[in-house]
Design a protein around this motif. Structure first.
Motif, PDB file in Angstrom:
ATOM      1  N   LYS A 160       2.249   1.664  -3.695  1.00  0.00           N
ATOM      2  CA  LYS A 160       1.120   2.552  -4.026  1.00  0.00           C
ATOM      3  C   LYS A 160      -0.063   1.815  -4.652  1.00  0.00           C
ATOM      4  O   LYS A 160      -0.747   2.333  -5.526  1.00  0.00           O
ATOM      5  CB  LYS A 160       1.564   3.684  -4.982  1.00  0.00           C
ATOM      6  CG  LYS A 160       2.755   4.500  -4.508  1.00  0.00           C
ATOM      7  CD  LYS A 160       2.422   5.319  -3.285  1.00  0.00           C
ATOM      8  CE  LYS A 160       3.575   6.247  -2.888  1.00  0.00           C
ATOM      9  NZ  LYS A 160       3.603   6.511  -1.445  1.00  0.00           N
TER      10      LYS A 160
ATOM     11  N   ILE B 247       0.829  -1.215   0.000  1.00  0.00           N
ATOM     12  CA  ILE B 247       0.000   0.000   0.000  1.00  0.00           C
ATOM     13  C   ILE B 247       0.862   1.264   0.000  1.00  0.00           C
ATOM     14  O   ILE B 247       0.665   2.167  -0.814  1.00  0.00           O
ATOM     15  CB  ILE B 247      -0.953   0.000   1.218  1.00  0.00           C
ATOM     16  CG1 ILE B 247      -2.045  -1.050   1.013  1.00  0.00           C
ATOM     17  CG2 ILE B 247      -1.569   1.378   1.428  1.00  0.00           C
ATOM     18  CD1 ILE B 247      -2.972  -1.227   2.193  1.00  0.00           C
TER      19      ILE B 247
ATOM     20  N   THR C  89      -8.338  -1.898   6.132  1.00  0.00           N
ATOM     21  CA  THR C  89      -9.017  -1.921   4.826  1.00  0.00           C
ATOM     22  C   THR C  89     -10.381  -2.565   4.980  1.00  0.00           C
ATOM     23  O   THR C  89     -10.514  -3.621   5.603  1.00  0.00           O
ATOM     24  CB  THR C  89      -8.185  -2.713   3.788  1.00  0.00           C
ATOM     25  OG1 THR C  89      -6.841  -2.228   3.827  1.00  0.00           O
ATOM     26  CG2 THR C  89      -8.730  -2.548   2.398  1.00  0.00           C
TER      27      THR C  89
ATOM     28  N   ASP D 282      -6.675  -3.642  -6.714  1.00  0.00           N
ATOM     29  CA  ASP D 282      -5.563  -3.884  -7.638  1.00  0.00           C
ATOM     30  C   ASP D 282      -5.142  -5.359  -7.548  1.00  0.00           C
ATOM     31  O   ASP D 282      -5.340  -6.009  -6.529  1.00  0.00           O
ATOM     32  CB  ASP D 282      -4.362  -3.001  -7.292  1.00  0.00           C
ATOM     33  CG  ASP D 282      -4.547  -1.562  -7.768  1.00  0.00           C
ATOM     34  OD1 ASP D 282      -5.498  -1.310  -8.536  1.00  0.00           O
ATOM     35  OD2 ASP D 282      -3.745  -0.686  -7.360  1.00  0.00           O
TER      36      ASP D 282
ATOM     37  N   LYS E 105      -3.831   0.170  -4.613  1.00  0.00           N
ATOM     38  CA  LYS E 105      -5.079   0.526  -3.941  1.00  0.00           C
ATOM     39  C   LYS E 105      -6.057  -0.635  -4.015  1.00  0.00           C
ATOM     40  O   LYS E 105      -5.877  -1.579  -4.801  1.00  0.00           O
ATOM     41  CB  LYS E 105      -5.674   1.794  -4.527  1.00  0.00           C
ATOM     42  CG  LYS E 105      -5.935   1.740  -6.014  1.00  0.00           C
ATOM     43  CD  LYS E 105      -6.298   3.101  -6.564  1.00  0.00           C
ATOM     44  CE  LYS E 105      -6.747   3.028  -8.023  1.00  0.00           C
ATOM     45  NZ  LYS E 105      -5.770   2.454  -8.926  1.00  0.00           N
ATOM     46  N   LYS E 106      -7.086  -0.545  -3.188  1.00  0.00           N
ATOM     47  CA  LYS E 106      -8.042  -1.649  -3.069  1.00  0.00           C
ATOM     48  C   LYS E 106      -8.516  -2.135  -4.440  1.00  0.00           C
ATOM     49  O   LYS E 106      -8.872  -1.331  -5.298  1.00  0.00           O
ATOM     50  CB  LYS E 106      -9.248  -1.190  -2.238  1.00  0.00           C
ATOM     51  CG  LYS E 106     -10.177  -2.326  -1.910  1.00  0.00           C
ATOM     52  CD  LYS E 106     -11.379  -1.899  -1.099  1.00  0.00           C
ATOM     53  CE  LYS E 106     -12.313  -3.095  -0.968  1.00  0.00           C
ATOM     54  NZ  LYS E 106     -13.592  -2.755  -0.369  1.00  0.00           N
TER      55      LYS E 106
END
Length: 559
Positions: A72, A68, A203, A77, A74-75
């Protein structure tokens, strides 16, 4: 309900008709619950090195945090994992899931073409790859969306001095690592070290989020990604753990994980279910080295084992296996391909425990049916539908068939995939408007609710208008003492349309085609008997050990 689901009356005591779908919202919930409950117990072991549930919690948290913050991502991916069974695998899986990402399990034996297709089709942003296979990745990397490569060696988590020795031997002695150079790649151990200094944000992982893109169908054309949600996998974990619950002592089991974790069978049945039960997964990195595998079994206090028919047959034919200590052994679960009666009967004789056949598909996360684990002997069936699952047999027009009739096996339940990734037309071909998944397997059900696979629809051989099922032919020939392995296929024939051809690996070097045909004449009706017998030193197999009949058909020339 039982008239529609006759199997319920055959359920072993203590197994209910449904599972609790509200107990856990995601795989992450189950993982964090197990890490809390079994913190000081071993979770995964490989080559003599163990990681506890506390280690898995800490290391997967670090891996997820790095993905994360530094990668980098994100949810939602996608992260590809191209590893054999090593300790890095569960850390990568659980780290990615805890970060709200989707895991793309990738067969390390893929060719460059197959790898390129999967990375592009899935849109993977990052990949974890073993050094042994990095040269293949290097060939296609520039033509994929992958932004970050995380490399690792077999020995990286085995500690000192074993880890460096294993890596040195693989690279310089066995020459198992082709030269590669990937700019910007980072090392798995560096990722863990950097991630340990970062925090993993909370998350919000929802039941309908995609946990895995599990690729399937490569042998029938271009491979497709089955979208398996957290809900699908949680359902199957609940179903499977309820089924084996009576047999499994919570926090005490030692499961042998010889099938690769990138395969749905080992992923769910071993890695996920036994993580939920607080067991130890013993990861076998190279089960094809049968003497080495048997040596591993000699040092592990194993209680359970999953595999495919060829794996069980291979073990039975490896010196030293019959002399192992089976005093703690509870059950073996066979799936992925048909379990042959001859193998199952010999297994029971050697180990004292039955080889229980189960049935599933990538598209069903995978378990659909299992045999009760308290059955004393092999019964030739794939068992009973697991709790909360509907199974029926349909004809070509989609009408349900009665008990004893052969048709296509169809499944409905919470473990059935969301669909194929970005392929709505392909999804519509297999999931009908009533939510039934059409499996492509020909089967029948008996009055007690047990299901019997007759064969794959596409593998059926049509001899003079009669349906011949390769499984039956193979089962009969496998009982011949001179046969090690066998596969049956159909070949074109002017008179009968198709004729049966068998390809055999000999156990007895003096085995002849005549003795095989004589054996078949005794046990099979005329049109089922093989017209052609070919001997080979080995049969083509998938990386999981499933015999590839299609390859045999493609190369089949009568004679």
């Amino acid at each position: 309900m039982s008239t529609d689901r006759p199997w319920l009356s055959s359920y072993p005591a203590g197994i209910g008709p449904e599972v609790d779908m509200d107990e856990f919202a995601s795989i992450v919930d189950i993982l964090e619950s197990s890490c809390e409950r079994f913190r000081d117990k071993d979770a995964f072991e490989n080559m003599g090195k163990s990681l506890s549930y506390d280690d898995i919690d800490r290391l997967s948290r670090a891996f997820g945090a790095w993905l994360i913050h530094e990668c980098k991502l994100k949810k939602g991916d996608r992260v590809a994992i191209m590893l054999p069974n090593v300790l890095q695998y569960p850390i990568a899986i659980f780290g990615a899931l805890r970060a709200g990402l989707t895991v793309v399990n990738t067969n390390p034996m893929y060719t460059a073409r197959e790898l390129k297709h999967q990375l592009n089709d899935s849109g993977a942003s990052a990949i974890v790859v073993l050094d042994n296979f990095a040269a293949t990745l290097q060939q296609v990397l520039a033509d994929t969306p992958v932004k970050q490569v995380i490399g690792t060696g077999v020995g990286d988590l085995l500690g000192f001095p074993k880890g460096p020795i294993v890596n040195f031997v693989l690279k310089y002695v066995k020459k198992a690592i082709p030269e590669f150079r990937i700019e910007g790649a980072v090392r798995f151990n560096d990722v863990l070290a950097r991630g340990a200094r970062l925090s993993l944000p909370q998350t919000d992982v929802q039941p309908e989020d995609i946990a895995f893109l599990q690729y399937t169908g490569g042998t029938t054309g271009v491979s497709k990604g089955a979208m398996l949600t957290h809900r699908n996998l949680v359902a199957n974990m609940q179903q499977s753990s309820q089924w084996i619950g009576k047999r499994a002592a919570i926090g005490e089991e030692h499961i042998i994980t010889a099938l690769p974790l990138y395969h749905i069978f080992a992923l769910t049945a071993n890695c996920l279910v036994f993580m939920k039960l607080g067991g130890v997964n013993h990861l076998i990195t190279n089960p094809r080295d049968m003497p080495g595998f048997v040596k591993d079994l000699g040092r592990i206090p194993f209680t359970c084992l999953t595999g495919v028919n060829t794996l069980f047959n291979g073990l039975l034919n490896t010196p030293g296996f019959a002399e192992l200590d089976f005093s703690r052994f509870k059950f073996a679960l066979g799936g992925g391909m048909a379990v042959q009666r001859a193998v199952a009967e010999r297994w029971k004789k050697v180990t004292g425990k039955p080889l229980s056949e189960a049935y599933g598909l990538t598209e069903t996360s995978p378990a659909v049916c299992m045999n009760p684990l308290d059955l004393p002997d092999y019964n030739g069936s794939i068992g009973l539908p697991v709790p909360g699952t509907e199974v029926c047999i349909k004809d070509e027009e989609g009408a349900k068939l009665p008990v004893g009739e052969v048709g296509e096996l169809c499944v409905r339940g919470p473990q059935v995939m969301k669909g194929y990734w970005q392929r709505p037309e392909e999804t519509a071909k297999v999931i009908d408007e009533d939510g039934w998944l059409h499996t492509g397997d020909m089967a029948k059900m008996d009055k007690k609710g047990y299901f019997f696979i007759v064969d794959r629809k596409k593998d059926m051989i049509l001899v003079s208008g009669f349906n011949v099922y390769p499984n039956e032919i193979e089962d009969v020939i496998a009982t011949h003492p001179g046969v090690l392995e066998v596969a049956a296929v159909g070949v074109a024939d002017e008179k009968s349309g198709e004729a049966v051809k068998v390809v055999i690996v000999k156990k007895d070097p003096s085995l002849t085609a005549e003795s095989v045909k004589a054996h078949c004449k005794e046990h099979l009706t005329g049109y089922k008997q093989p017209r052609y017998v070919e001997f080979r030193s080995e049969l083509p197999k998938s990386n999981v050990g499933k015999i590839l009949r299609r390859e045999l058909r493609d190369s089949a020339k009568p004679g």
